[in-house]
Write a protein that holds these residues in place. Structure first.
Motif, PDB file in Angstrom:
ATOM      1  N   GLY A  88      77.722  59.460  53.598  1.00 42.50           N
ATOM      2  CA  GLY A  88      76.796  60.302  52.871  1.00 42.50           C
ATOM      3  C   GLY A  88      76.110  61.156  53.829  1.00 42.50           C
ATOM      4  N   GLY A 148      72.021  55.023  65.364  1.00 39.90           N
ATOM      5  CA  GLY A 148      72.924  54.397  66.243  1.00 39.90           C
ATOM      6  C   GLY A 148      73.396  55.408  67.374  1.00 39.90           C
ATOM      7  N   MET A 181      90.379  51.560  54.420  1.00 40.15           N
ATOM      8  CA  MET A 181      91.092  51.492  53.143  1.00 40.15           C
ATOM      9  C   MET A 181      90.563  52.816  52.082  1.00 40.15           C
ATOM     10  N   GLN A 215      65.684  55.993  65.158  1.00 38.73           N
ATOM     11  CA  GLN A 215      65.258  55.295  63.759  1.00 38.73           C
ATOM     12  C   GLN A 215      64.253  55.838  62.914  1.00 38.73           C
ATOM     13  N   SER A 250      70.324  58.989  53.510  1.00 36.67           N
ATOM     14  CA  SER A 250      71.741  58.513  53.651  1.00 36.67           C
ATOM     15  C   SER A 250      71.799  57.503  54.545  1.00 36.67           C
ATOM     16  N   LEU A 256      63.950  51.907  53.854  1.00 39.18           N
ATOM     17  CA  LEU A 256      63.029  53.121  53.950  1.00 39.18           C
ATOM     18  C   LEU A 256      62.362  53.425  52.724  1.00 39.18           C
TER      19      LEU A 256
HETATM   20  C1  LIG Z   1      83.814  45.213  58.163  1.00 44.60           C
HETATM   21  C2  LIG Z   1      83.820  46.094  57.043  1.00 44.60           C
HETATM   22  C3  LIG Z   1      84.992  46.577  56.547  1.00 44.60           C
HETATM   23  C4  LIG Z   1      84.961  47.668  55.461  1.00 44.60           C
HETATM   24  N1  LIG Z   1      86.148  48.054  55.118  1.00 44.60           N
HETATM   25  C5  LIG Z   1      86.283  49.445  54.291  1.00 44.60           C
HETATM   26  C6  LIG Z   1      87.409  49.896  53.810  1.00 44.60           C
HETATM   27  O1  LIG Z   1      88.424  49.403  54.284  1.00 44.60           O
HETATM   28  N2  LIG Z   1      87.392  50.682  52.986  1.00 44.60           N
HETATM   29  C7  LIG Z   1      86.206  50.955  52.284  1.00 44.60           C
HETATM   30  O2  LIG Z   1      86.291  52.180  51.491  1.00 44.60           O
HETATM   31  N3  LIG Z   1      84.957  50.679  52.753  1.00 44.60           N
HETATM   32  C8  LIG Z   1      84.851  49.533  53.616  1.00 44.60           C
HETATM   33  N4  LIG Z   1      83.726  49.132  53.976  1.00 44.60           N
HETATM   34  C9  LIG Z   1      82.509  49.769  53.535  1.00 44.60           C
HETATM   35  C10 LIG Z   1      82.241  51.251  53.717  1.00 44.60           C
HETATM   36  O3  LIG Z   1      82.698  51.338  55.083  1.00 44.60           O
HETATM   37  C11 LIG Z   1      80.871  51.261  53.426  1.00 44.60           C
HETATM   38  O4  LIG Z   1      80.523  51.000  51.929  1.00 44.60           O
HETATM   39  C12 LIG Z   1      80.353  52.798  53.678  1.00 44.60           C
HETATM   40  O5  LIG Z   1      80.609  53.259  54.934  1.00 44.60           O
HETATM   41  C13 LIG Z   1      78.887  53.178  53.106  1.00 44.60           C
HETATM   42  O6  LIG Z   1      78.598  54.483  53.487  1.00 44.60           O
HETATM   43  P1  LIG Z   1      77.278  54.790  53.239  1.00 44.60           P
HETATM   44  O7  LIG Z   1      77.086  56.441  53.714  1.00 44.60           O
HETATM   45  O8  LIG Z   1      76.557  54.384  51.989  1.00 44.60           O
HETATM   46  O9  LIG Z   1      76.308  54.290  54.569  1.00 44.60           O
HETATM   47  P2  LIG Z   1      76.938  53.999  55.902  1.00 44.60           P
HETATM   48  O10 LIG Z   1      78.448  54.252  56.082  1.00 44.60           O
HETATM   49  O11 LIG Z   1      76.557  52.450  56.435  1.00 44.60           O
HETATM   50  O12 LIG Z   1      75.803  54.768  56.853  1.00 44.60           O
HETATM   51  C14 LIG Z   1      74.602  54.712  56.930  1.00 44.60           C
HETATM   52  C15 LIG Z   1      73.984  55.443  58.330  1.00 44.60           C
HETATM   53  O13 LIG Z   1      72.627  55.406  58.370  1.00 44.60           O
HETATM   54  C16 LIG Z   1      72.207  55.108  59.512  1.00 44.60           C
HETATM   55  N5  LIG Z   1      70.838  54.490  59.254  1.00 44.60           N
HETATM   56  C17 LIG Z   1      70.315  53.455  58.195  1.00 44.60           C
HETATM   57  N6  LIG Z   1      69.175  53.685  58.287  1.00 44.60           N
HETATM   58  C18 LIG Z   1      68.559  54.441  59.193  1.00 44.60           C
HETATM   59  C19 LIG Z   1      67.275  54.920  59.601  1.00 44.60           C
HETATM   60  N7  LIG Z   1      65.968  54.237  59.098  1.00 44.60           N
HETATM   61  N8  LIG Z   1      67.226  55.756  60.534  1.00 44.60           N
HETATM   62  C20 LIG Z   1      68.386  56.456  61.110  1.00 44.60           C
HETATM   63  N9  LIG Z   1      69.588  55.925  60.743  1.00 44.60           N
HETATM   64  C21 LIG Z   1      69.676  55.134  59.732  1.00 44.60           C
HETATM   65  C22 LIG Z   1      73.128  53.850  60.031  1.00 44.60           C
HETATM   66  O14 LIG Z   1      73.199  53.415  61.167  1.00 44.60           O
HETATM   67  C23 LIG Z   1      74.394  54.477  59.630  1.00 44.60           C
HETATM   68  O15 LIG Z   1      75.170  55.044  60.489  1.00 44.60           O
HETATM   69  C24 LIG Z   1      83.929  48.005  55.009  1.00 44.60           C
HETATM   70  C25 LIG Z   1      82.641  47.824  55.592  1.00 44.60           C
HETATM   71  C26 LIG Z   1      82.731  46.801  56.592  1.00 44.60           C
HETATM   72  C27 LIG Z   1      81.281  46.197  57.133  1.00 44.60           C
END
Ligand SMILES: Cc1cc2nc3c(=O)[nH]c(=O)nc-3n(C[C@H](O)[C@H](O)[C@H](O)COP(=O)(O)OP(=O)(O)OC[C@H]3O[C@@H](n4cnc5c(N)ncnc54)[C@H](O)[C@@H]3O)c2cc1C
Length: 579
Positions: free
Chosen positions: A23, A45, A104, A241, A282, A291
């Protein structure tokens, strides 16, 4: 610029984006397209650049847990899983979980998106409109081995100039002929699908994954590539963070988000940065929820108990948690060449890495499964007959369960596989009815929240898991596998009656790590929710959530594609607000 020193950031940002996962990377990229807007993206991270374990697709299974780039959460003991606790993984790195996931790529069915349009009362969330974002975000890329992909996907439904590479398997996999032969032998049971990303997802087809030739394509490699990160109006600050959202409560009307505080650790200096226009969360389903709660948006009484004063009382924050339960089952394989070879034989692994480094080819170019099956139970099946009228999937075009295959011993359980040669069939339950929670454990941002995934806490979820388990057994006993599949691995032979299968399921279910819905969008029909249809947090101003936590229901598939599209759509909403 990419920054690690907080004293080097500016003091004049229009937007502060929290979390460089899917996001946040998309939103920071799209908002910084306007050179007049200054954007700061803050990530807890590390940098993803140069990490081979992250970039080589085959190594995805070893990217978590317990690495310096993962968060390493643990759930509370799960009542539906005999009291087991589960490790819960998220990426703590540029690209977020897209840097450690299995790549995937599934857009979901048109029913999923049309349901979202119905829920929000906003037709722009429907499949027709979101489809254009899928085209915009993607470049369909030839597989590493450049094989002829005719009949393996439908080029007419793919993008050719977006930031994110999507591809088909790039190396031969010895399971593929058996998988597709079984499909052909029983085509009415498991139909073929040319392209599960066309809006019709039902069937068994070739797996599409976010892979660029031979390397992982993530939100970081795609949306934070050097050509974007070097924009003069985009700063990306890593290893910090965000600890709290700051509000001005003296303004007329709702409290206004004005910026955030952040630090590199519990004892490190705390910094403040202001956002002139908006703060955009995000942080993902866990990070953003944590948060909001820490900052006083949540159930007032629960927050008071841990010493957080309320900014806006909303018991929905952290509720409605949905994730896909996953079961991985193993069979003994008549081969000496499955990935078990690379798992157990360090010389074979070193050879594979040397070949990969020299040619960009070989099995390391692919993620775990060559194919994917997305299915529904027929109306006359035992499962539907014993659950009359219960429909949890988005609609008739949406799948209820999924099959994935691994040519070797694969598992999300944190135990190493036994020695020998195996094959794995994973079943993912795509439309579970169990709902979990995230709640605050402490007012300190350095203490993880309490996570309850609530797997298998409804009869429906147990029933559908059992039905999918039986269907997997049927698939693997097809005549196509004769001579290759030598039978169920030792851990399954004792599980034959329904009661035995249920015990197996409760002992072995893991998350698929697709957690969503903890900050769900409000229904236009009224009632509760955390964000509106433009993803603005209700009850306050200047704050949005753009990540997987806002979907009101879970995608029947893997979520990454849907989050890229969501963030593209959200970016246009933000641009329109400030145009
Ligand atoms: C082992 C595994 C396998 C997976 N395989 C798949 C797959 O094959 N296909 C698929 O579609 N999905 C897969 N997923 C799920 C998918 O990757 C996630 O659902 C997706 O990345 C979530 O996106 P997001 O933007 O919501 O959050 P995230 O991608 O988790 O990003 C959140 C970010 O915010 C940062 N963050 C959080 N809190 C704070 C803070 N307070 N301050 C600063 N930074 C912060 C984190 O460090 C992170 O970088 C998998 C997940 C895992 C764990």
């Amino acid at each position: 610029a990419l920054l690690t020193d907080p004293t080097k950031i500016g003091n004049n940002y229009d937007f502060v984006v929290v979390g460089a996962g899917i996001g946040g990377s998309v939103v920071a990229n799209r908002l910084s397209e306007n050179p007049a807007w200054k954007v700061l993206l803050i990530e807890a991270g590390i940098n993803n650049a140069g990490l081979e374990d992250i970039s080589i697709p085959f190594f995805a299974p070893r990217d978590s847990p317990n690495e310096i780039w993962t968060w390493n959460y643990t759930t509370v003991p799960q009542t539906g899983l005999l009291g087991r606790t589960l490790t819960y993984q998220r990426g703590k790195i540029l690209g977020g979980t897209s840097s450690i996931n299995y790549m995937m790529f599934t857009r979901g069915s048109s029913d999923f998106w049309d349901n979202l349009a119905n829920w929000t009362g906003d037709s722009s969330w429907g499949w027709k409109n979101i489809y254009d974002y899928f085209i915009k975000l993607e470049t369909f890329t030839p597989p590493a081995d450049r094989h002829d992909t005719t009949g393996q996907y439908d080029p007419s439904v793919h993008g050719t100039s977006g930031p994110l590479a999507v591809s088909l398997p790039g190396a031969a996999n010895e399971l593929s002929p058996f998988i597709f032969q079984t499909q052909q032998n029983e085509a009415s049971h498991w139909p073929f699908i040319l392209d599960a990303n066309s809006g019709n997802q039902l069937g068994l087809g070739w797996l599409q994954a976010t892979i660029n030739g031979s390397t992982r394509a993530s939100a970081a490699t795609a949306y934070l590539a050097p050509r974007y990160i070097s924009r003069p109006n985009l700063d990306v600050l890593i290893e910090q963070q965000v600890t709290k959202i700051l509000f001005n409560t003296k303004v007329k009307g709702a409290p206004q988000a004005t910026g955030v505080t952040f630090a590199s650790g519990p004892k490190a200096q705390v910094y403040t940065v202001k956002a002139k226009k908006e703060v955009i969360l995000s942080g993902g389903s866990i990070g953003s929820t944590h948060l909001l709660l820490l900052s006083g948006i949540g159930d007032k009484n629960a927050l008071k108990k841990v010493g957080v004063s309320s900014i806006f009382n909303n018991a929905e924050v952290g509720s409605n948690l949905i994730d896909h339960p996953c079961i991985t089952n193993h069979w003994v394989a008549n081969t000496t060449n499955s990935l078990d070879l690379l798992r157990e034989n360090s010389t074979a692994l070193a050879d594979a890495i040397a070949n990969y480094d020299a040619t960009g080819k070989g099995r390391l170019v692919d993620t775990v499964s060559p194919a994917m099956g997305l299915f529904r139970f027929p109306d006359n099946s035992d499962f539907i007959q014993s659950n009359p009228g219960v429909k949890t999937a988005s609609g008739p075009k949406a799948a209820e369960y999924e099959f994935l295959w691994i040519d070797g011993w694969g598992s999300f359980l944190p135990v190493p596989g036994p020695s020998g040669f195996y094959l794995t069939l994973s079943q993912v339950i795509l439309s579970p009815s169990s709902r979990g929670t995230i709640t605050l454990n402490s007012a300190s941002p350095w203490v993880f929240p309490t996570i309850d995934t609530a797997f298998l806490t409804t009869e429906y979820d147990l029933d559908i898991s059992r039905a999918a388990f039986k269907d997997a057994r049927t698939f693997m006993s097809d005549k196509a596998w004769k001579g290759y599949n030598l039978g169920e691995a030792f851990d399954q032979s004792a599980f034959q009656t329904d009661a035995q299968i249920d015990s197996y399921l409760r002992n072995n279910t893991t998350p698929a790590y697709h957690m969503t819905s903890t900050n769900r969008i409000q229904s236009h029909k009224g009632g509760d929710g955390v964000v509106d249809n433009t993803l603005k947090v209700v009850g306050v101003s200047g704050l949005r959530v753009v990540d997987n936590s806002v979907f009101p229901f879970i995608i029947e598939g893997h979520p990454e594609a849907t989050i890229y599209a969501l963030a593209e759509r959200a970016s246009d909403y933000i641009k329109a607000t400030w145009a």
